[in-house]
Motif scaffolding. Structure first.
Motif, PDB file in Angstrom:
ATOM      1  N   ALA A   3       0.868  -1.166   0.000  1.00 51.85           N
ATOM      2  CA  ALA A   3       0.000   0.000   0.000  1.00 51.85           C
ATOM      3  C   ALA A   3       0.904   1.215   0.000  1.00 51.85           C
ATOM      4  CB  ALA A   3      -0.899   0.002   1.222  1.00 51.85           C
ATOM      5  N   THR A   4       0.481   2.280  -0.636  1.00 54.15           N
ATOM      6  CA  THR A   4       1.339   3.433  -0.825  1.00 54.15           C
ATOM      7  C   THR A   4       0.782   4.658  -0.127  1.00 54.15           C
ATOM      8  OG1 THR A   4       2.041   2.594  -2.975  1.00 54.15           O
ATOM      9  CG2 THR A   4       2.444   4.920  -2.534  1.00 54.15           C
ATOM     10  N   LEU A   5       1.646   5.357   0.591  1.00 53.45           N
ATOM     11  CA  LEU A   5       1.280   6.581   1.294  1.00 53.45           C
ATOM     12  C   LEU A   5       2.287   7.648   0.928  1.00 53.45           C
ATOM     13  CD1 LEU A   5      -0.314   8.089   3.527  1.00 53.45           C
ATOM     14  CD2 LEU A   5       1.306   7.139   5.171  1.00 53.45           C
ATOM     15  N   TRP A  38      -5.786  -4.855   7.415  1.00 55.76           N
ATOM     16  CA  TRP A  38      -4.976  -3.640   7.328  1.00 55.76           C
ATOM     17  C   TRP A  38      -5.515  -2.777   6.205  1.00 55.76           C
ATOM     18  CZ3 TRP A  38      -2.063  -2.394   2.967  1.00 55.76           C
ATOM     19  CH2 TRP A  38      -1.883  -3.413   2.030  1.00 55.76           C
ATOM     20  N   LYS A  39      -5.432  -1.456   6.386  1.00 56.03           N
ATOM     21  CA  LYS A  39      -5.964  -0.546   5.375  1.00 56.03           C
ATOM     22  C   LYS A  39      -5.462   0.870   5.633  1.00 56.03           C
ATOM     23  CE  LYS A  39     -10.269   0.481   7.864  1.00 56.03           C
ATOM     24  NZ  LYS A  39     -11.738   0.552   7.757  1.00 56.03           N
ATOM     25  N   LYS A  40      -5.614   1.722   4.621  1.00 57.06           N
ATOM     26  CA  LYS A  40      -5.242   3.120   4.754  1.00 57.06           C
ATOM     27  C   LYS A  40      -6.325   3.868   5.525  1.00 57.06           C
ATOM     28  CE  LYS A  40      -3.814   7.193   2.160  1.00 57.06           C
ATOM     29  NZ  LYS A  40      -3.563   7.792   0.836  1.00 57.06           N
ATOM     30  N   GLU A  43      -3.984   9.730   6.477  1.00 56.01           N
ATOM     31  CA  GLU A  43      -2.558   9.773   6.158  1.00 56.01           C
ATOM     32  C   GLU A  43      -1.773   8.703   6.919  1.00 56.01           C
ATOM     33  OE1 GLU A  43      -1.130  11.774   3.772  1.00 56.01           O
ATOM     34  OE2 GLU A  43      -3.258  12.014   3.362  1.00 56.01           O
ATOM     35  N   LYS A  44      -2.487   7.730   7.470  1.00 55.25           N
ATOM     36  CA  LYS A  44      -1.841   6.643   8.199  1.00 55.25           C
ATOM     37  C   LYS A  44      -2.399   5.317   7.702  1.00 55.25           C
ATOM     38  CE  LYS A  44      -1.498   9.525  12.352  1.00 55.25           C
ATOM     39  NZ  LYS A  44      -1.876   9.665  13.777  1.00 55.25           N
ATOM     40  N   TYR A  45      -1.851   4.243   8.274  1.00 55.86           N
ATOM     41  CA  TYR A  45      -2.397   2.913   8.000  1.00 55.86           C
ATOM     42  C   TYR A  45      -2.831   2.269   9.305  1.00 55.86           C
ATOM     43  CZ  TYR A  45      -1.033   3.094   3.176  1.00 55.86           C
ATOM     44  OH  TYR A  45      -0.940   3.449   1.855  1.00 55.86           O
ATOM     45  N   SER A 103       2.517   5.574  10.583  1.00 55.60           N
ATOM     46  CA  SER A 103       2.927   6.528   9.554  1.00 55.60           C
ATOM     47  C   SER A 103       4.410   6.299   9.283  1.00 55.60           C
ATOM     48  CB  SER A 103       2.687   7.973  10.024  1.00 55.60           C
ATOM     49  OG  SER A 103       3.495   8.268  11.152  1.00 55.60           O
TER      50      SER A 103
END
Length: 209
Positions: A3-5, A38-40, A43-45, A103
């Motif tokens: 996953a991308t942040l 798990w998921k976004k 601005e965090k996971y 984060s």
């Protein structure tokens, strides 16, 4: 799984959270009472692991209710997530749970009950903090822990109690850092799980992409 942040302090680069999970039910059952999501979240996971007391169909039914809530919830505050979870399982057999918001440079988490979690890097291994109790079954003095930890340089390993107590990560377990998170989770399940219980492992590691 990846996953991308977007990272706020490194222009043109992204904080990539790699998450690997593995799970298996009690050897006499087809369904597990563990939950792993798990998921976004903004601005965090969010990383969520729960273990409903017992095993079998009744534990599985409670686990599916929890899983549905976590997947659909838009709540991003850990104390409110916990309050929702407590209301959800009140009157059931209850559960233990690890809930983290991650984060690029911080981890904020709760750990209620006997779920084990470690932060592993090249030279050290540190067990995360927690409080005792069973959510939904007894009053709990909840404590939220917040630490400046970068998963760019560390690996987070979370296990339900279906993983043997003999499994304790150590700096010489190079495979925790070198294998993919998914392969780490699978290896722990294969080599350290208890056949007479549900077992779940979540492994998370960051990188800049």
């Amino acid at each position: 799984m990846k996953a991308t942040l977007k990272a706020s302090n490194q222009k043109g680069k992204n904080f990539v959270l790699q998450v690997g999970t593995a799970s298996k039910p009690h050897y006499l059952e087809e369904e597990s009472g563990d939950v792993c999501v798990w998921k976004k979240m903004g601005e965090k996971y969010m990383l969520f692991v729960a273990d409903v007391l017992g095993h079998g169909r009744k534990a599985y039914e409670v686990a599916k209710v929890i899983e549905l809530y976590v997947k659909n919830s838009t709540e991003g505050n850990i104390d409110k997530i916990y309050a929702d979870l407590e209301r959800l399982v009140r009157g059931t057999r209850g559960c233990v749970a690890f809930v983290a918001l991650v984060s690029e440079s911080m981890i904020e988490y709760i750990n209620v009950g006997n779920i084990k979690a470690w932060i592993v890097d090249a030279g050290t291994v540190r067990r995360t903090m927690g409080v005792s109790g069973v959510i939904g079954r007894m009053p709990i003095s909840l404590k939220i822990f917040k630490e400046p930890i970068s998963l760019l340089h560390s690996t987070l390993v979370v296990c339900t109690d279906g993983i043997k107590n003999q499994f304790i990560p150590s700096p010489d377990m190079d495979w925790i850092r070198t294998l993919s998170p998914r392969d780490v989770a699978l290896k722990i399940i294969k080599e350290f799980s208890i056949k007479e219980d549900d077992a779940t492992v979540l492994v998370a590691r960051g990188e800049m992409g």
